[in-house]
Write an enzyme that holds these catalytic residues in place. Structure first.
Site, PDB file in Angstrom:
ATOM      1  N   ARG A  55      -3.309   8.753  -8.725  1.00 15.60           N
ATOM      2  CA  ARG A  55      -2.696   8.428  -7.439  1.00 15.60           C
ATOM      3  C   ARG A  55      -3.137   7.026  -7.060  1.00 15.60           C
ATOM      4  NH1 ARG A  55      -6.972   7.106  -5.648  1.00 15.60           N
ATOM      5  NH2 ARG A  55      -5.950   6.850  -3.664  1.00 15.60           N
ATOM      6  N   GLY A  56      -2.605   6.540  -5.928  1.00 14.86           N
ATOM      7  CA  GLY A  56      -2.872   5.150  -5.541  1.00 14.86           C
ATOM      8  C   GLY A  56      -1.759   4.275  -6.108  1.00 14.86           C
ATOM      9  N   ALA A  57      -1.304   3.337  -5.274  1.00 12.81           N
ATOM     10  CA  ALA A  57      -0.082   2.591  -5.603  1.00 12.81           C
ATOM     11  C   ALA A  57      -0.121   1.928  -6.986  1.00 12.81           C
ATOM     12  CB  ALA A  57       0.158   1.542  -4.517  1.00 12.81           C
ATOM     13  N   ARG A  95       7.131  10.271  -6.704  1.00 14.03           N
ATOM     14  CA  ARG A  95       6.538   9.970  -5.394  1.00 14.03           C
ATOM     15  C   ARG A  95       7.339   8.819  -4.774  1.00 14.03           C
ATOM     16  NH1 ARG A  95       0.336   9.923  -4.581  1.00 14.03           N
ATOM     17  NH2 ARG A  95       1.092  10.427  -2.502  1.00 14.03           N
ATOM     18  N   GLN A 207      -9.224  11.717   0.211  1.00 10.43           N
ATOM     19  CA  GLN A 207      -9.460  10.692  -0.829  1.00 10.43           C
ATOM     20  C   GLN A 207     -10.658   9.802  -0.479  1.00 10.43           C
ATOM     21  OE1 GLN A 207      -6.446  11.445   0.411  1.00 10.43           O
ATOM     22  NE2 GLN A 207      -4.790  10.987  -1.004  1.00 10.43           N
ATOM     23  N   ASP A 248       0.665   0.872   0.322  1.00  8.99           N
ATOM     24  CA  ASP A 248       1.551   1.474  -0.678  1.00  8.99           C
ATOM     25  C   ASP A 248       2.883   0.745  -0.745  1.00  8.99           C
ATOM     26  OD1 ASP A 248       0.093   4.181  -1.518  1.00  8.99           O
ATOM     27  OD2 ASP A 248      -0.314   3.724   0.567  1.00  8.99           O
ATOM     28  N   ASN A 258       0.656   2.744   4.545  1.00  8.31           N
ATOM     29  CA  ASN A 258      -0.595   3.151   3.890  1.00  8.31           C
ATOM     30  C   ASN A 258      -0.867   4.596   4.297  1.00  8.31           C
ATOM     31  OD1 ASN A 258      -2.848   2.284   2.180  1.00  8.31           O
ATOM     32  ND2 ASN A 258      -4.123   2.631   3.975  1.00  8.31           N
ATOM     33  N   LYS A 259      -1.931   5.144   3.789  1.00 11.57           N
ATOM     34  CA  LYS A 259      -2.250   6.559   4.022  1.00 11.57           C
ATOM     35  C   LYS A 259      -2.200   6.915   5.509  1.00 11.57           C
ATOM     36  CE  LYS A 259      -2.816   8.965   1.451  1.00 11.57           C
ATOM     37  NZ  LYS A 259      -1.710   9.789   0.919  1.00 11.57           N
TER      38      LYS A 259
HETATM   39  O1  MRU Z   1      -1.450   9.589  -1.713  1.00  9.21           O
HETATM   40  P1  MRU Z   1      -2.235   8.558  -2.462  1.00  9.21           P
HETATM   41  O2  MRU Z   1      -3.669   8.927  -2.684  1.00  9.21           O
HETATM   42  O3  MRU Z   1      -1.545   8.095  -3.728  1.00  9.21           O
HETATM   43  O4  MRU Z   1      -2.196   7.361  -1.444  1.00  9.21           O
HETATM   44  C1  MRU Z   1      -2.468   6.093  -1.757  1.00  9.21           C
HETATM   45  C2  MRU Z   1      -3.694   5.685  -1.099  1.00  9.21           C
HETATM   46  O5  MRU Z   1      -4.764   6.036  -1.550  1.00  9.21           O
HETATM   47  C3  MRU Z   1      -3.706   4.832   0.056  1.00  9.21           C
HETATM   48  O6  MRU Z   1      -2.632   4.856   0.870  1.00  9.21           O
HETATM   49  C4  MRU Z   1      -4.199   3.482  -0.370  1.00  9.21           C
HETATM   50  O7  MRU Z   1      -4.841   2.882   0.675  1.00  9.21           O
HETATM   51  C5  MRU Z   1      -3.143   2.602  -0.914  1.00  9.21           C
HETATM   52  S1  MRU Z   1      -2.957   2.772  -2.610  1.00  9.21           S
HETATM   53  C6  MRU Z   1      -3.669   1.327  -3.166  1.00  9.21           C
END
Ligand code: MRU
Length: 374
Positions: A55-57, A95, A207, A248, A258-259
């Site tokens: 996960r994570g962009a 996603r 996370q 993201d 973002n999250k």
């Molecule tokens: O749902 P996720 O864990 O894939 O979400 C992404 C993130 O962890 C955050 O939004 C993050 O700050 C950006 S991804 C570099």
């Protein structure tokens, strides 16, 4: 990042030729167990992204790029282009919010255009490696650019650590290496600047508590996990020098998805005059969008992620427990959008710029062509 005495990226291959296999770190096992696993089919790659083993962009983008290589190796000779088109669509649908996913798939489409069979496999492999290497390089540069901001904060407060607050995980685990929001923190720590991180736990999937705290700990960076609602309180008491989050998807005008919960941190930061930075590589920009609140697609995930939490019991097993009445329903939006007006600056691989169309275009003039008009 070194884990158990070995340097790891978050995605890599092992073996050669027909035996070459894609590997990832299964992030659903962290922080309690460090487990790697192979991804041998495009089905598995889709599952890994959708169920958040990765996960994570940045890492979602790199995994999709490698997923195209996996698909090209699986594709039957008599239906190569049909299989590839379906595989790319399936990867795209895993996603919806992070723009790195679509960006990586578009790169692969261009790299493989007009090719089939072994030539296509070779091209897909080279492009996946290029996407991964670029992600690592750009994240390292984000660290160098952001380091200056932490140095400036340290100069203002000699004799104590610079306190950075972050939300979710935009570290090494969210990219191929280094991370975005945490890269300046690692650069500062490695340069001997005293730095301390407030880690938002980041419900519902935690996370922050499970991933950010784990990787900061592996690197030796002092940190404290805090509940998601603590940030405003700490900012009111002067206990946060700056907020750095990842992103993201960021529009050409600087609105940043973002999250979920990031927006509330930005509001608290603005009210308390705490600088609020968003760190991102160029692959996270979506220059086709202007108004992020209106136009960035927000993923809604399974409500059980809200209704339940999982953790380590005193007996040492990982278990999931219900935290609300069994008959309560829940909603689970995974991201929110922080409007550009609340963002002090964007930390990119090309430098730090204002969250505005003019400043973004000054750093990335090539976005002019893709720029959304609406
Ligand atoms: O749902 P996720 O864990 O894939 O979400 C992404 C993130 O962890 C955050 O939004 C993050 O700050 C950006 S991804 C570099």
């Amino acid at each position: 990042m070194n884990v158990n005495g070995r340097h790891y990226r978050t995605i890599w291959t092992e073996g050669e030729g027909e035996d070459e296999t894609l590997f990832i770190i299964d992030q659903t096992s962290l922080p309690h167990e460090f487990r790697t696993r192979p991804l041998r089919s495009v089905d598995e790659v889709c599952l890994a992204i959708r169920d958040m083993w990765v996960r994570g962009a940045g890492l979602i983008g790199a995994t999709a790029a490698w997923g195209v290589w996996v698909a090209a190796r699986e594709a039957p000779a008599d239906d190569f282009s049909g299989f590839m088109a379906r595989s790319v669509e399936r990867l795209r649908a895993t996603r919806p919010t992070a723009s790195n996913l679509v960006w990586a798939l578009e790169r692969q489409k261009r790299a493989m255009a007009g090719l089939a069979g072994k030539d296509a496999v070779r091209a897909a492999r080279a492009e996946a490696q290029a996407v991964a290497d670029e992600d690592a390089r750009f994240c390292r540069m984000i660290g160098e650019r952001g380091l200056r901001l932490i140095e400036e904060a340290a100069a203002k407060h000699p004799g104590r650590a610079v306190n950075v607050l972050t939300h979710c995980n935009a570290g090494w685990l969210a990219f191929v290496d280094y991370g975005s929001a945490l890269s300046p923190v690692y650069a500062a720590f490695d340069a001997g600047i005293p730095v301390h991180v407030w880690v938002d736990e980041t419900r519902p999937r935690n996370q922050g508590a499970s991933l950010t705290a784990w990787e900061l700990g592996r690197h030796g960076v002092p940190h404290d996990v805090i509940v998601d609602n603590a940030g405003g309180h700490l900012m009111q008491r002067g206990m946060v020098d700056m907020v750095i989050t990842g992103a993201d998807r960021v529009t050409i005008c600087g609105d940043a998805a973002n999250k979920i919960g990031t927006y509330l941190k930005a509001l608290a930061a603005a009210d308390n005059h705490v600088p609020f930075y968003v760190a991102l590589p160029s692959s996270t920009f979506d220059p086709s969008l202007r108004d992020g609140v209106r136009d960035i697609p927000i993923e809604e995930r399974n409500p059980d992620e809200v209704r339940r939490v999982s953790g380590l019991t005193e007996q040492g097993s990982v278990e999931s427990v219900l935290v609300c009445p069994p008959d309560s329903t829940a909603r689970n939006w995974a991201f929110d959008v922080t409007p550009a007006r609340l963002i002090t600056g964007l930390i990119t691989e090309r430098g730090v710029c204002g969250a505005s169309e003019r400043d973004i275009l000054a750093l990335y003039p090539e976005f002019q062509r893709a720029r959304g008009q609406a």
